[in-house]
Design a protein around this motif. Sequence first.
Motif, PDB file in Angstrom:
ATOM      1  N   GLY A 107      40.177  57.458  35.523  1.00 42.34           N
ATOM      2  CA  GLY A 107      41.582  57.547  35.914  1.00 42.34           C
ATOM      3  C   GLY A 107      42.141  56.258  36.487  1.00 42.34           C
ATOM      4  N   GLY A 108      41.297  55.273  36.696  1.00 40.36           N
ATOM      5  CA  GLY A 108      41.767  54.039  37.311  1.00 40.36           C
ATOM      6  C   GLY A 108      42.210  53.000  36.294  1.00 40.36           C
ATOM      7  N   THR A 109      42.812  51.933  36.807  1.00 42.03           N
ATOM      8  CA  THR A 109      43.192  50.806  35.960  1.00 42.03           C
ATOM      9  C   THR A 109      42.848  49.518  36.686  1.00 42.03           C
ATOM     10  N   LYS A 159      43.347  44.955  36.123  1.00 43.14           N
ATOM     11  CA  LYS A 159      43.676  43.798  35.301  1.00 43.14           C
ATOM     12  C   LYS A 159      43.099  42.578  36.013  1.00 43.14           C
ATOM     13  N   ASN A 219      41.860  43.983  30.779  1.00 45.23           N
ATOM     14  CA  ASN A 219      42.679  45.095  31.256  1.00 45.23           C
ATOM     15  C   ASN A 219      41.932  46.397  30.937  1.00 45.23           C
ATOM     16  N   VAL A 267      42.024  50.498  31.248  1.00 46.63           N
ATOM     17  CA  VAL A 267      42.905  51.645  31.493  1.00 46.63           C
ATOM     18  C   VAL A 267      42.102  52.911  31.221  1.00 46.63           C
ATOM     19  N   SER A 268      41.868  53.699  32.250  1.00 48.32           N
ATOM     20  CA  SER A 268      41.089  54.929  32.088  1.00 48.32           C
ATOM     21  C   SER A 268      42.010  56.138  32.219  1.00 48.32           C
ATOM     22  N   THR A 269      41.855  57.082  31.305  1.00 46.99           N
ATOM     23  CA  THR A 269      42.694  58.274  31.289  1.00 46.99           C
ATOM     24  C   THR A 269      41.812  59.507  31.400  1.00 46.99           C
ATOM     25  N   ARG A 283      39.005  58.960  28.432  1.00 50.43           N
ATOM     26  CA  ARG A 283      39.188  57.856  27.493  1.00 50.43           C
ATOM     27  C   ARG A 283      39.426  56.589  28.306  1.00 50.43           C
ATOM     28  N   ALA A 330      40.084  52.585  27.824  1.00 53.80           N
ATOM     29  CA  ALA A 330      40.350  51.499  26.873  1.00 53.80           C
ATOM     30  C   ALA A 330      40.201  50.171  27.592  1.00 53.80           C
TER      31      ALA A 330
END
Lengths: 687, 85
Positions: A364-366, A368, A378, A380-382, A392, A394
């Motif tokens: 859930g985190g991001t 950069k 970068n 990006v976790s969903t 997911r 990326a």
Amino acid sequence: MDSKLDPRLRVLLDRRSTMTTREAARRVRVGVTDEDSVEVLLRTRGMPKGALEAHGASVHVVVEGAESIASVAVPASSLSALAGEEWVHEIEASRELFPELDLSIPECHANAVHSLAPSVRGRGVLVGIIDAGIDFKHKDFCNGDGTSRILLLWDQNAAAVANGSVPFGRVYTKADLDGVLKNKFGAPSVPHRDAGAHGTHVCGIAAGNGRAKNGKFVGVAPEADLLIVSAKGDGTLGQSNAAIAAYSWIVARAAELGRPVAINQSQGMNGGGHSGEAALEQAMDNLARLSGVVIVKSAGNEQQMRIHASGQLAQGQTKVVTFESGGSNVTDDIVEVWHDGADRISIAVQPPGAPAPTNFIAVGGTSKTKTSAKNEVNIVSTDDASNIGDVRTAIFISKGDADRIQPGKWRLHLRGDTIHGDGAFHAWIERSGEPRADEQAKFTEPSNDATISIPGTARRIITAGSFITRGDGSVGQISIFSSRGPTRYGLMKPELSAPGQMITSTRSSAANETAVPKIQSSYASMAGTSMAAPHVTGAAALLLQVNPKLNTTQAKQLLMRAARKTGFAAGAPDNTWGAGKLDVAEAVRLARTVVFPTITNVTVTGTAISWTTNVPTTAAVRFNTHQRRMLLGRSSGSLADLTLATQHRLDLAGRPPGTYFCEVLAFTADNWETLDDAGGRHHVVTV
Amino acid sequence: MHSEWVHKLDPYSRRALDEEDRALDVALRVEGDALDALKAAGLDVHSSAGPIVTGRVANREALARVAALPCVAEIQLSRPLREEK
């Protein structure tokens, strides 16, 4: 008598003592139809009726004349005896100039149904092609009177017209195209071109009529009419959004015309969960439910591209997944990591030469960050990506302030913070494509499984792998590039395989001569699952001629049941071949007789589901408490009733309490299947 | 910095929030009859196939309005498809 044999056949016979006929034939470039039969042309006079068959030959065509020419497949072991017949003047290995020598059509037995009486050539059916363009002036896409076989052409890249019927681009009608083809005064210009030639080639395989060379290179459904979408994008690219619009448009136009349609897409991408969750895949699955609509997609050419890696983590364990970057200065390197949401896996990235990874990013985190080489990373976790309960993550690596991405080994560190599921993870590298295909990032320890390109992992559509009928490798073997299944949810892909290597088909006149060399001036050879898929699409069009009500799932069953499990495909069904090799003639034969069961009166009473079928069937209910996963074909359990009957009742009592999303299945005595999931809403049972 | 609707964005559209503001082609998974609400929120609708709707938003602001709609379950950014020859 061997003096009547052409030199290649003599060499072939000589080599059979040390190798298989198929291998010997491949080496001297003689066509083969099965393990022992070779494709030959006979020059003959006074041939007795049935004489060829007596030698075990299968006759394709006989061109009568003072000296007749027969195109036949004959066992190599019979060649010498055949040459000994006085009525045989010469036996020649078939060559590219002869009508039947485009190997793929006879290989998949399409010519057998073309010549039936009445013929099955796609008449009354539409073939829809979503690709990068088409040479609409090519004679193979014209009728005998010179008018176009294309009923509508949506050029998504064209300048829009006022009050146009489409959201972008413009639609050219058959009248527009006919005006150009006939040089009609005042006809609107149609500036559409297919510079890349891919779409023209694909369309010719599915539905070319061979008119440019008097029928030498005929597609699978040569009498189908065409709906073409030239996909929005840049050259070799399409766009997933534009593809959704294209599918919707084709299906709507087919419905307006009251005709069935087989749709082909030979494009794909790697980024995504490979479980059918992408919006494009969901849209395709929705349309594939419709009667008279069959959707076919290429499997992808990623088997050897090192784009997939997988592994399993225990609680607290860290694993490193390494990929080599080509050092692009054009596009990002993109890696997607997917795993079950029951597991919480943190991810960090270690650039080439860096002593340690970046900070771990939790689910859930991001983040950069800039690397020491000034690249940008970068993450990006969903959580609950696409509402399927999976995670997911990326990872985008861009050149940032540097002039390129740092080439070399990049390491992904995956740490199992909490493992309540199986700890399994999968990672895919997105395709780079032109102009930097040689810079494609690659895993150092890849898995060739689960390399089907998206949207080929959609559950309901038909995904086609490629096997060899010509070109590098053993004839009859799966193409080395052909992507393999399964989907991440374990569904078998591809559904079947078709010829896809060095296929001769229509060539766009707008193509670069060096990039796409001419064959017979109007044709060209290409290889890829892009070429396999339209064989299946053409086959689907023939099935729709026989039974216009078929949906994709039913066409899929027919094609899979008919598929040949011969030669290298003897191990099918599997995630390399799917059900085996495309056999058009057998699929058409089945389509004439098969009755698929219909399911009606599905009722939920308490914890039980009951329903009725039109013919005696066995029954099953598949279920999952997670609706989105059930939609994608991932069940958590099932119940079955193996009694053949027209009324069934299955009870979920005894299951753990919860809401169960169910799909009902009916199987005839011959194992033809119908699935009812209330149009994707499911039958809902509360326990 | 973003609201709770951000979880509806796929990584590609979520990343676009941090890039130069521009029009975005997106695919949405929606629940119920959503077309009017989507249009009112600023989606130029291109197509719909069951619960999947495609279209274009003019900028981040419009993306946020669309994403905030209760009928929108997910937003995926349009992405390149490459030929497989």
